[in-house]
Design a protein around this motif. Structure first.
Motif, PDB file in Angstrom:
ATOM      1  N   GLU A 374      -8.866  12.777 -68.583  1.00  0.00           N
ATOM      2  CA  GLU A 374      -7.960  11.694 -69.144  1.00  0.00           C
ATOM      3  C   GLU A 374      -8.096  11.610 -70.825  1.00  0.00           C
ATOM      4  OE1 GLU A 374      -9.159   8.403 -67.129  1.00  0.00           O
ATOM      5  OE2 GLU A 374      -9.121   9.305 -65.123  1.00  0.00           O
ATOM      6  N   LEU A 375      -9.167  12.553 -71.171  1.00  0.00           N
ATOM      7  CA  LEU A 375      -9.097  12.690 -72.920  1.00  0.00           C
ATOM      8  C   LEU A 375      -8.243  13.726 -73.054  1.00  0.00           C
ATOM      9  CD1 LEU A 375     -12.960  12.056 -73.120  1.00  0.00           C
ATOM     10  CD2 LEU A 375     -10.938  10.344 -73.466  1.00  0.00           C
ATOM     11  N   PHE A 376      -7.777  14.527 -72.301  1.00  0.00           N
ATOM     12  CA  PHE A 376      -7.125  15.855 -72.733  1.00  0.00           C
ATOM     13  C   PHE A 376      -5.502  16.033 -72.363  1.00  0.00           C
ATOM     14  CE2 PHE A 376     -11.561  16.566 -73.165  1.00  0.00           C
ATOM     15  CZ  PHE A 376     -11.822  17.467 -74.369  1.00  0.00           C
ATOM     16  N   GLU A 377      -5.452  15.389 -71.413  1.00  0.00           N
ATOM     17  CA  GLU A 377      -4.051  15.425 -70.525  1.00  0.00           C
ATOM     18  C   GLU A 377      -3.658  14.125 -69.591  1.00  0.00           C
ATOM     19  OE1 GLU A 377      -4.139  18.314 -67.148  1.00  0.00           O
ATOM     20  OE2 GLU A 377      -5.921  19.061 -68.325  1.00  0.00           O
ATOM     21  N   PRO A 378      -2.353  14.259 -69.403  1.00  0.00           N
ATOM     22  CA  PRO A 378      -1.649  13.068 -68.564  1.00  0.00           C
ATOM     23  C   PRO A 378      -2.295  13.068 -67.037  1.00  0.00           C
ATOM     24  CG  PRO A 378      -0.167  14.544 -69.184  1.00  0.00           C
ATOM     25  CD  PRO A 378      -1.139  14.972 -69.918  1.00  0.00           C
ATOM     26  N   ALA A 379      -3.289  13.110 -66.579  1.00  0.00           N
ATOM     27  CA  ALA A 379      -3.992  13.272 -65.377  1.00  0.00           C
ATOM     28  C   ALA A 379      -5.003  12.293 -65.160  1.00  0.00           C
ATOM     29  CB  ALA A 379      -4.392  14.704 -65.090  1.00  0.00           C
ATOM     30  N   VAL A 380      -5.333  12.027 -64.118  1.00  0.00           N
ATOM     31  CA  VAL A 380      -6.549  10.890 -63.750  1.00  0.00           C
ATOM     32  C   VAL A 380      -7.612  11.659 -62.895  1.00  0.00           C
ATOM     33  CG1 VAL A 380      -5.320   9.076 -63.664  1.00  0.00           C
ATOM     34  CG2 VAL A 380      -5.568   9.982 -61.600  1.00  0.00           C
ATOM     35  N   TYR A 381      -8.857  11.290 -63.200  1.00  0.00           N
ATOM     36  CA  TYR A 381     -10.043  11.708 -62.261  1.00  0.00           C
ATOM     37  C   TYR A 381     -10.305  11.292 -61.057  1.00  0.00           C
ATOM     38  CZ  TYR A 381     -14.952  12.997 -61.561  1.00  0.00           C
ATOM     39  OH  TYR A 381     -15.950  13.238 -60.945  1.00  0.00           O
ATOM     40  N   LYS A 382     -10.457  10.069 -61.133  1.00  0.00           N
ATOM     41  CA  LYS A 382     -10.565   9.520 -59.761  1.00  0.00           C
ATOM     42  C   LYS A 382      -9.356   9.055 -58.971  1.00  0.00           C
ATOM     43  CE  LYS A 382     -15.239   7.629 -60.589  1.00  0.00           C
ATOM     44  NZ  LYS A 382     -16.128   6.330 -60.661  1.00  0.00           N
ATOM     45  N   GLU A 383      -9.164   9.278 -57.824  1.00  0.00           N
ATOM     46  CA  GLU A 383      -7.843   9.028 -57.128  1.00  0.00           C
ATOM     47  C   GLU A 383      -8.336   8.437 -55.561  1.00  0.00           C
ATOM     48  OE1 GLU A 383      -4.646  11.610 -57.212  1.00  0.00           O
ATOM     49  OE2 GLU A 383      -5.624  13.242 -58.183  1.00  0.00           O
ATOM     50  N   ARG A 384      -7.436   8.025 -55.072  1.00  0.00           N
ATOM     51  CA  ARG A 384      -7.349   7.475 -53.546  1.00  0.00           C
ATOM     52  C   ARG A 384      -7.111   8.792 -52.876  1.00  0.00           C
ATOM     53  NH1 ARG A 384      -2.326   3.705 -52.342  1.00  0.00           N
ATOM     54  NH2 ARG A 384      -0.544   5.188 -52.632  1.00  0.00           N
ATOM     55  N   ASN A 385      -7.262   8.674 -51.525  1.00  0.00           N
ATOM     56  CA  ASN A 385      -6.932   9.898 -50.732  1.00  0.00           C
ATOM     57  C   ASN A 385      -5.517   9.743 -50.400  1.00  0.00           C
ATOM     58  OD1 ASN A 385      -9.571  10.715 -50.368  1.00  0.00           O
ATOM     59  ND2 ASN A 385     -10.078   8.816 -48.882  1.00  0.00           N
ATOM     60  N   SER A 386      -4.826  10.791 -49.729  1.00  0.00           N
ATOM     61  CA  SER A 386      -3.425  10.640 -49.410  1.00  0.00           C
ATOM     62  C   SER A 386      -3.257  10.995 -47.968  1.00  0.00           C
ATOM     63  CB  SER A 386      -2.599  11.427 -50.213  1.00  0.00           C
ATOM     64  OG  SER A 386      -2.732  11.091 -51.742  1.00  0.00           O
ATOM     65  N   ILE A 387      -2.157  10.310 -47.541  1.00  0.00           N
ATOM     66  CA  ILE A 387      -1.505  10.754 -46.305  1.00  0.00           C
ATOM     67  C   ILE A 387      -0.128  10.967 -46.027  1.00  0.00           C
ATOM     68  CG2 ILE A 387      -1.578   8.341 -45.264  1.00  0.00           C
ATOM     69  CD1 ILE A 387      -2.851  11.137 -43.083  1.00  0.00           C
ATOM     70  N   PHE A 388       0.249  12.202 -45.630  1.00  0.00           N
ATOM     71  CA  PHE A 388       1.729  12.701 -45.582  1.00  0.00           C
ATOM     72  C   PHE A 388       1.983  13.004 -44.280  1.00  0.00           C
ATOM     73  CE2 PHE A 388      -0.317  14.356 -49.575  1.00  0.00           C
ATOM     74  CZ  PHE A 388       0.297  13.779 -50.443  1.00  0.00           C
ATOM     75  N   VAL A 389       3.228  12.133 -43.651  1.00  0.00           N
ATOM     76  CA  VAL A 389       3.234  12.269 -42.337  1.00  0.00           C
ATOM     77  C   VAL A 389       4.416  13.327 -41.836  1.00  0.00           C
ATOM     78  CG1 VAL A 389       5.159  10.161 -42.493  1.00  0.00           C
ATOM     79  CG2 VAL A 389       3.864  10.695 -40.325  1.00  0.00           C
ATOM     80  N   ASN A 390       4.248  13.893 -40.857  1.00  0.00           N
ATOM     81  CA  ASN A 390       5.190  14.915 -40.549  1.00  0.00           C
ATOM     82  C   ASN A 390       6.260  14.372 -39.774  1.00  0.00           C
ATOM     83  OD1 ASN A 390       6.283  17.345 -39.676  1.00  0.00           O
ATOM     84  ND2 ASN A 390       4.400  18.277 -39.215  1.00  0.00           N
ATOM     85  N   ALA A 391       7.497  14.538 -40.210  1.00  0.00           N
ATOM     86  CA  ALA A 391       8.460  13.908 -39.777  1.00  0.00           C
ATOM     87  C   ALA A 391       9.480  15.374 -39.292  1.00  0.00           C
ATOM     88  CB  ALA A 391       9.567  13.100 -40.545  1.00  0.00           C
ATOM     89  N   GLY A 392       9.054  16.104 -38.283  1.00  0.00           N
ATOM     90  CA  GLY A 392       9.815  17.086 -37.558  1.00  0.00           C
ATOM     91  C   GLY A 392       9.845  18.348 -38.668  1.00  0.00           C
ATOM     92  N   GLY A 393       8.757  18.462 -39.092  1.00  0.00           N
ATOM     93  CA  GLY A 393       8.506  19.616 -40.330  1.00  0.00           C
ATOM     94  C   GLY A 393       8.901  19.347 -41.835  1.00  0.00           C
ATOM     95  N   THR A 394       9.056  18.254 -41.989  1.00  0.00           N
ATOM     96  CA  THR A 394       9.059  17.800 -43.423  1.00  0.00           C
ATOM     97  C   THR A 394       8.105  16.469 -43.505  1.00  0.00           C
ATOM     98  OG1 THR A 394      11.010  16.119 -43.012  1.00  0.00           O
ATOM     99  CG2 THR A 394      11.414  18.259 -43.799  1.00  0.00           C
ATOM    100  N   PHE A 395       7.594  16.232 -44.717  1.00  0.00           N
ATOM    101  CA  PHE A 395       6.531  15.486 -45.158  1.00  0.00           C
ATOM    102  C   PHE A 395       6.797  14.223 -45.932  1.00  0.00           C
ATOM    103  CE2 PHE A 395       4.494  19.203 -44.004  1.00  0.00           C
ATOM    104  CZ  PHE A 395       3.286  18.764 -43.137  1.00  0.00           C
ATOM    105  N   HIS A 396       6.266  13.219 -45.604  1.00  0.00           N
ATOM    106  CA  HIS A 396       6.644  11.878 -46.534  1.00  0.00           C
ATOM    107  C   HIS A 396       5.347  11.306 -46.648  1.00  0.00           C
ATOM    108  CE1 HIS A 396      10.948  12.424 -45.222  1.00  0.00           C
ATOM    109  NE2 HIS A 396      10.367  13.205 -44.314  1.00  0.00           N
ATOM    110  N   ASP A 397       5.176  10.659 -47.928  1.00  0.00           N
ATOM    111  CA  ASP A 397       3.934  10.076 -48.281  1.00  0.00           C
ATOM    112  C   ASP A 397       4.096   8.611 -47.859  1.00  0.00           C
ATOM    113  OD1 ASP A 397       1.754   8.915 -49.564  1.00  0.00           O
ATOM    114  OD2 ASP A 397       2.219   9.856 -51.609  1.00  0.00           O
TER     115      ASP A 397
END
Length: 529
Positions: A374-397
């Motif tokens: 975070e001291l060098f670029e617009p990104a974060v260190y700690k994040e939460r986990n993610s889940i992406f549901v598969n809707a017939g071959g495409t993904f949704h957060d």
């Protein structure tokens, strides 16, 4: 396959974090120092397996050590084995089982390598590998030296597969780079006195090692003979699948900031590296990314295993769809996954049907590699986990609705149905923070079936067996995501089906078995005939 108006809305996915009441108090001790040793940011592999045969999946955590000694000088550095007591209760059985380990451990790989009915455990580490033989009765024996397994290089991950189809499982060990505690390059901003972990480009990569199982408790290093020795990379994880369906298992190795490797098994005891030709070495734009975890599974139900890879923020998590005939296409954006993950950094991942609708969903354990990013670029260190549901071959957060709230420095992830209710749960480690145990509490009841495979002419675990159930396809394996391992039955979501008309199993030996009219909502044990 695109989402259309005819595609039903996928059932909701929801998790509830239960580590503390379940009795899991493990903390991943990565031993951060002011010198920013690169190994500090890379541990965290997990193994899930039923080590004592009581029918409940147990959890093994790899752990770090003191630095710079690379020794487990205190019990807080022990690798930990938690026994599943049932009803979401776990008890630490590390001492009784004899698996506290030694050195700075990174990854784990589980399989029954001697076909005695007890799953064994390999632990990959920094200059220190350990092979634990499961002797039954809840105890393991360190047989590393007796088995001919070597140490001395930085191993991150490993996996078991039967590359020569002789019925005995062989061991693939993934190495990262040449490194020692004396390495002391300063990286970061010297003027501001900000030191960070050095870019991978400063580290010379190493080849993987392949050990052939001789069947007498010993292994033979066949790295050179099989053609693997000349491929040095900064390896992070390995996954296996017979991607061209020629009957021989192939291997994919993720490499950090350099082209990935896809080793095609030629069936004559050697491998050919074909990542560039197959379209899996690089993204479509020709750029190498910080490839970390990998899953080699079929997400679009076309019967061919595809490749999912976690990477850093700004790189997306590449998805290579298997187009058949040995070719892959970059489907990161056509699957709609690209814009959903571009801001995330990922390590562990799992492609499982979390809502049991017949389509495999994607779970990712997220965090940046650099704790000062975070001291060098617009990104974060700690994040939460993610889940992406598969809707017939495409993904949704659907992370916002799934309950995955804590932001931590997540690393390894592993998956299993810990309570036998037919829903796949998750366990995730984080650097210096509490372990997360995610109970799948998805609300809508869907049907399911688990396939427990036991080989007779093939290896006992059935690793490499291919199962087709309707339009779903899965291959038995125990590698999982980043430096982790899952040795549990193959899981299939069935949606509204209460009976499966036909299940086809193709064993590594070539035997084909067919089951008909199989009732849903249970574990089906199949022994090779």
């Amino acid at each position: 396959m695109l989402l259309t108006a005819a595609t039903p809305t996928p059932p909701a996915i929801h998790f509830h974090e239960v580590a503390e009441p379940a009795g899991i108090s493990f903390v991943l001790e990565n031993s951060p120092t002011s010198r920013k040793h690169l190994i500090e940011t890379m541990p965290g592999g997990i193994a899930v397996f039923d080590y004592d045969g009581d029918g409940l999946p147990d959890i093994y955590f790899t752990n770090g050590s003191e630095l710079p000694s690379l020794e487990k000088s205190s019990s807080k550095y022990w690798n930990r084995l938690y026994h599943n007591e049932g009803n979401w209760k776990f008890i630490d059985r590390t001492e009784q089982a004899g698996v506290a380990g030694a050195g700075y451990s990174m990854g784990a790989a589980v399989a029954d390598y001697d076909n005695d009915g007890h799953p064994d455990l390999f632990v990959a580490g920094v200059n220190r590998n350990i092979l634990f033989h499961n002797s039954g009765g809840g105890h393991f024996e360190d047989v590393t030296a007796k088995a001919g397994i070597k140490s001395g290089e930085w191993a991150v991950a490993a996996g078991w597969f039967d590359y020569d189809r002789d019925g005995k499982l062989d061991l693939w060990v993934v190495h990262y780079a040449k490194w020692s505690p004396s390495y002391d390059r300063f990286c970061g901003d010297a003027a501001r006195g900000i030191r960070i972990y050095c870019h991978p480009k400063y580290f010379e990569g190493l080849a993987s090692t392949l050990y052939r199982n001789l069947g007498n408790g010993a292994f033979e290093d066949v790295t050179a003979r099989t053609g693997l020795a000349k491929y040095a990379g900064r390896g992070m994880s390995v996954a296996f699948a017979d991607y061209d369906q020629d009957g021989f298992p192939d291997a994919f190795v993720t490499n950090d900031n350099m082209p990935n490797f896809l080793f095609h098994n030629l069936g004559n005891g050697t491998f050919e590296e074909v990542a560039l030709l197959s379209g899996t070495a690089l993204r479509d734009d020709g750029k190498a990314v910080a490839s970390m975890g990998v899953e080699f599974k079929d997400y679009d139900n076309d019967g061919l295993p595809d490749l999912f890879i976690t990477a850093l923020a700004g790189e997306t998590f590449p998805l290579f769809r298997n187009a058949g005939k040995g070719n892959f296409v970059d489907a990161t954006h056509s699957s709609r996954l690209g814009p959903l993950v571009v801001k995330h950094s990922g390590w562990g991942l799992g492609l499982f049907d979390f809502n049991n609708d017949g389509w495999k969903d994607l779970f990712t354990a997220n965090s940046h590699v650099n704790d000062r990013v975070e001291l060098f670029e617009p990104a974060v260190y700690k994040e939460r986990n993610s889940i992406f549901v598969n809707a017939g071959g495409t993904f949704h957060d659907v992370s916002d609705d799934a309950g995955l709230t804590p932001a931590q420095a997540h690393r390894g992830a592993a998956f299993a149905d810990f309570d036998g209710d037919g829903r796949i749960d998750a366990v995730v480690t984080s650097l210096g923070g509490p372990t997360e145990l995610w109970q799948n509490t998805s609300p809508k009841a869907q049907h399911w079936i688990d396939m427990r495979l036991t080989g007779t002419k093939s290896n006992r675990d059935g690793i490499g067996a291919r199962v087709r159930l309707g339009n779903q396809f899965a291959e038995m394996n125990t590698t999982a995501g980043y430096a982790s391992s899952v040795d549990t039955p193959l899981h299939f979501g069935l949606g509204g089906l209460t009976t499966v008309a036909r299940i086809e199993i193709r064993w590594p030996s070539g035997t084909v078995q067919v089951l008909t009219e199989v009732k849903a909502d249970g574990v089906v044990t199949v022994t090779e005939k």
